[in-house]
Scaffold this motif. Structure first.
Motif, PDB file in Angstrom:
ATOM      1  N   ALA A 319      45.773  36.154  42.399  1.00  0.00           N
ATOM      2  CA  ALA A 319      44.422  36.460  42.861  1.00  0.00           C
ATOM      3  C   ALA A 319      43.473  35.276  42.724  1.00  0.00           C
ATOM      4  O   ALA A 319      42.497  35.176  43.465  1.00  0.00           O
ATOM      5  CB  ALA A 319      43.874  37.664  42.089  1.00  0.00           C
ATOM      6  N   ARG A 338      47.134  38.817  31.180  1.00  0.00           N
ATOM      7  CA  ARG A 338      46.549  39.167  32.473  1.00  0.00           C
ATOM      8  C   ARG A 338      45.541  38.111  32.915  1.00  0.00           C
ATOM      9  O   ARG A 338      44.559  38.407  33.573  1.00  0.00           O
ATOM     10  CB  ARG A 338      45.892  40.538  32.399  1.00  0.00           C
ATOM     11  N   ARG A 348      42.348  39.916  38.551  1.00  0.00           N
ATOM     12  CA  ARG A 348      41.833  41.218  38.972  1.00  0.00           C
ATOM     13  C   ARG A 348      42.945  42.109  39.506  1.00  0.00           C
ATOM     14  O   ARG A 348      42.825  43.328  39.527  1.00  0.00           O
ATOM     15  CB  ARG A 348      40.775  41.021  40.060  1.00  0.00           C
ATOM     16  N   SER A 349      44.024  41.489  39.947  1.00  0.00           N
ATOM     17  CA  SER A 349      45.154  42.242  40.501  1.00  0.00           C
ATOM     18  C   SER A 349      46.441  41.519  40.140  1.00  0.00           C
ATOM     19  O   SER A 349      46.470  40.292  40.024  1.00  0.00           O
ATOM     20  CB  SER A 349      45.017  42.349  42.029  1.00  0.00           C
ATOM     21  N   GLU A 351      48.978  41.606  42.074  1.00  0.00           N
ATOM     22  CA  GLU A 351      49.688  41.432  43.337  1.00  0.00           C
ATOM     23  C   GLU A 351      50.079  39.971  43.529  1.00  0.00           C
ATOM     24  O   GLU A 351      49.284  39.053  43.285  1.00  0.00           O
ATOM     25  CB  GLU A 351      48.802  41.884  44.504  1.00  0.00           C
TER      26      GLU A 351
END
Length: 714
Positions: A319, A338, A348-349, A351
């Motif tokens: 991200a 994270r 934040r993600s 992905e």
């Protein structure tokens, strides 16, 4: 309506299509004839058109005659489809819906024909195609039969839409049936395949084959150069690892692939006196095919994963916009971190978006060096480990013959022959575990050590890299130590001609230090630790990294701590830590520096050297609060605890005055690992005990002697 296909996990990589497996997508039942015809025209043009995408059938390793007929039939089919399209346009009459069945069959057949011809013409896979010529011929028969069947199934109003279309339809049908019935292997294909099998039988018996037999095979498949053999071998290696990763493969295929790899290795080593394009540069980086334009200006270090420092094979973007290798960033996130390892921003993600552009550049860069980009897989390392033994007697015999030839060239060859032989040893030892074992058994290690003193920088570079690869093998480490290579390796770290050679020599010491016995021997060499400290302080990025991990391994010996402190290790590590930040570009070097300082501080001398710099202690406290890595926090807590244990009240007083320490320690107690929490809890108790004792002493002392210090409360 059929159920939708299952969605593929975005993090899962698709498996590579197997060679000579012919996937095709059948047009949907409700498709209109007009768009289907337009798609067919494009597809037929791809197969028969005179453009770059069309296969060069004259360069095929097998089925050249049959492929020429197939391309001619595709050309006739293109003319037929063009006539049908023209007739429909002139008459302004749409094609009947009954034409969909025949046109769909043609569409599927042409898809398979395009893939089959592309596979047969693929550079790097020609030897494999030659040995699977029967399978390719069978697939081509089926495709030609499908074309003929589809033509016969077309409605009469399509076939007879014009006089030209009717004549062309008859020619396509007749010639496709004839091609399917009469398709046979070319006699030269059969002769070349039998030649390969004959050579493999000689390999299995340990007999040296006739060079002319091997040359005939290479000429037949268009691999008559060193770089072409390298390209063929890279494809087979990728194919072997792919099958080992997926499992459940036919052992006969593994035996054949391994045998063909040994055949190519033997040819590359024995039949060619020089490496292609060596006049453009050193032999260490042969060019198998012209480099892509984008690969000529790319800095390879920019394509390394910031976490592992290895060249990325599956680059993905997070991200924050930073790119990492998928496996390493997934492991980072799974460990509970994270935050972005480079920027320190909170993700934040989770992905991961594939970075297609970066992957393309990496693939071009590797192909320009004659290396294939492996499909990423969590089972890849396991697959490589499975190459510890040869698949079949032919593979074992061929590699042993090639290695024996290499050792002879390294020991008695001309300077150019030695240069090529050291590079071949470097390349063979790179990935295949069995090849490493063969090199060790053939006494390659003493000769590689001998070439460390070569006046030719590229020979020296190749020798160090070869030793690095062999040091990953237990027998290789033993052979290196027994040949007296420890001192020579330390000298290479210090005086090798090239930066890369010095970095690789430091990495050799890292692998050797994994053994406590070898670790003690290295640490007793007077120049060993000072040399690594110097490299950690003044070396290039990769050199610093290798020096730090090597020092960390050596410090498992208690005697090495004092030598490291005397050599200025603390000052060098402080420079790495104070010169960057926990979230800067040197993040991983800072993490390694903290881990190394923590190990040094386990001994009183190391702890005193660290505590002597109040600036360094302050930076360590800041680092504890800034770092996002759980392991870094644990090392930092262990380091500060060692300082408090060995530094006594002076260090505890200094730590207690640093305002950021207590919040970081309490956070570590709450959220850190059990080991880190234990260290943090001990340090908090010691700091409070120290200030409580001082407060009690101050209260009991006469007013004139009171210090005025206050207890730090958080």
């Amino acid at each position: 309506m059929p159920p939708p296909p299952p969605q593929k996990d975005r993090g899962q990589q698709p498996r590579r299509r197997r060679m000579l497996a012919l996937p095709a997508v059948c047009p949907c039942e409700g498709i209109a004839p007009a768009p289907l015809l337009a798609s067919l025209l494009s597809l037929a043009a791809d197969v028969a058109g005179p453009h770059a995408a069309a296969p060069d059938v004259d360069a095929l390793p097998a089925l050249r005659g049959a492929a020429r007929k197939a391309v001619r039939i595709a050309g006739l089919l293109l003319a037929f489809l063009d006539a049908v399209h023209g007739a429909a346009s002139d008459d302004d009459a749409p094609l009947p819906d009954e034409a969909v069945l025949g046109l769909s069959e043609l569409h599927v057949a042409l898809q398979k024909l395009r893939v089959l011809l592309a596979d047969c013409a693929r550079k790097g896979a020609r030897l494999w195609v030659l040995m699977n010529a029967e399978l390719a011929a069978s697939e081509l028969r089926v495709v030609m039969g499908s074309v003929a069947t589809a033509m016969d199934a077309l409605p009469l109003d399509v076939v007879g839409s014009s006089a030209d279309a009717e004549e062309l339809a008859g020619m396509v049908s007749t010639q496709a049936w004839r091609a399917a019935e009469r398709l046979r292997l070319d006699p030269e294909d059969d002769r070349a395949a039998r030649g390969v099998r004959s050579v493999l039988q000689l390999f299995a018996s340990g007999v040296t084959p006739d060079a002319e037999d091997a040359r005939f095979v290479l000429a037949r498949v268009g691999a008559a150069t060193w770089s072409a053999c390298t390209e063929e071998s890279a494809f087979l290696e990728a194919e072997l690892l792919e099958r080992l990763e997926t499992g459940g493969e036919d052992d006969n295929d593994l035996v054949l692939i391994s045998g063909l790899m040994a055949f190519l290795v033997y040819c590359r080593v024995v039949l060619f006196d020089r490496i292609d394009d060596s006049d453009k540069g050193e032999a260490a980086m042969p060019v198998a095919r012209p480099a892509a334009r984008s690969a000529t200006w790319v800095d390879p270090e920019a394509l390394q994963c910031p976490i592992t420092l290895e060249l990325m094979t599956d680059p993905v973007t997070v991200a924050t916009g930073q790119t990492y290798d998928r496996a390493s960033i997934k492991k980072w996130i799974k460990s509970g971190c994270r935050t972005c390892p480079v920027t320190g921003e909170r993700l934040r993600s989770a992905e991961l978006v594939p970075n297609v552009a970066a992957r393309g550049i990496i693939e071009q860069l590797l192909l320009s060096r004659g290396v294939s980009l492996q499909e990423p897989s969590s089972k890849h390392r396991c697959a490589v480990d499975k190459t510890a033994s040869a698949f079949g007697a032919a593979a074992a015999g061929g590699v042993r013959l090639a290695v024996a030839f290499l050792i002879a060239r390294m020991s008695r060859g001309t300077p150019e022959e030695q240069k090529k032989a050291t590079y071949e040893a470097r390349k063979l030892s790179k990935r295949n575990v069995f090849y490493r074992a063969c090199l060790v058994e053939a006494d390659a290690v003493p000769w590689l050590l001998h070439h460390l003193s070569s006046p030719d920088a590229s020979v020296q570079d190749n020798a160090v890299a070869g030793l690095l690869n062999l040091s990953k093998h237990p027998a290789g480490r033993l052979a290196l130590v027994e040949a007296g290579g420890l001192g020579l390796t330390v000298d290479a770290v210090n005086v090798a001609a090239r930066v890369e050679a010095r970095q690789n020599a430091a990495a050799v010491l890292f692998y050797l230090s994994s053994s406590p016995e070898y670790c003690e021997e290295i640490s007793r060499i007077p120049e060993a630790i000072p040399t690594l400290v110097h490299l950690a302080r003044d070396g290039a990025y990769r050199g610093r990294k290798n020096a730090l991990v090597s020092l960390y391994g050596l410090l498992q010996c208690a005697d090495a701590h004092g030598r490291a402190v005397s050599a200025g290790a603390v000052a060098a590590l402080a420079g790495l830590l104070l010169g960057g930040s926990a979230t800067g570009g040197d993040d991983d070097l800072a993490l390694d520096a903290v881990a190394l300082l923590a190990r040094l501080a386990e001994q009183p001398a190391g702890a005193r050297a660290v505590a002597a710099s109040s600036e360094l202690v302050t930076r360590l406290v800041d680092f504890l609060g800034e770092s996002a890595s759980r392991s870094a926090k644990e090392h930092c807590a262990s380091l500060l605890a060692s300082l408090g244990r060995h530094g006594g009240d002076r260090v505890l007083a200094l730590l207690g005055k640093l305002p950021g320490l207590m919040p970081a320690l309490y956070a570590l107690i709450a959220d850190g690992t059990p080991q880190a929490g234990k260290k943090a809890r001990w340090l908090v108790n010691e700091i409070h005990r120290h200030y409580e004792q001082r407060q009690s002493a101050a209260a009991a002392a006469p007013p004139a002697l009171a210090t005025g210090d206050r207890v730090i409360r958080v």
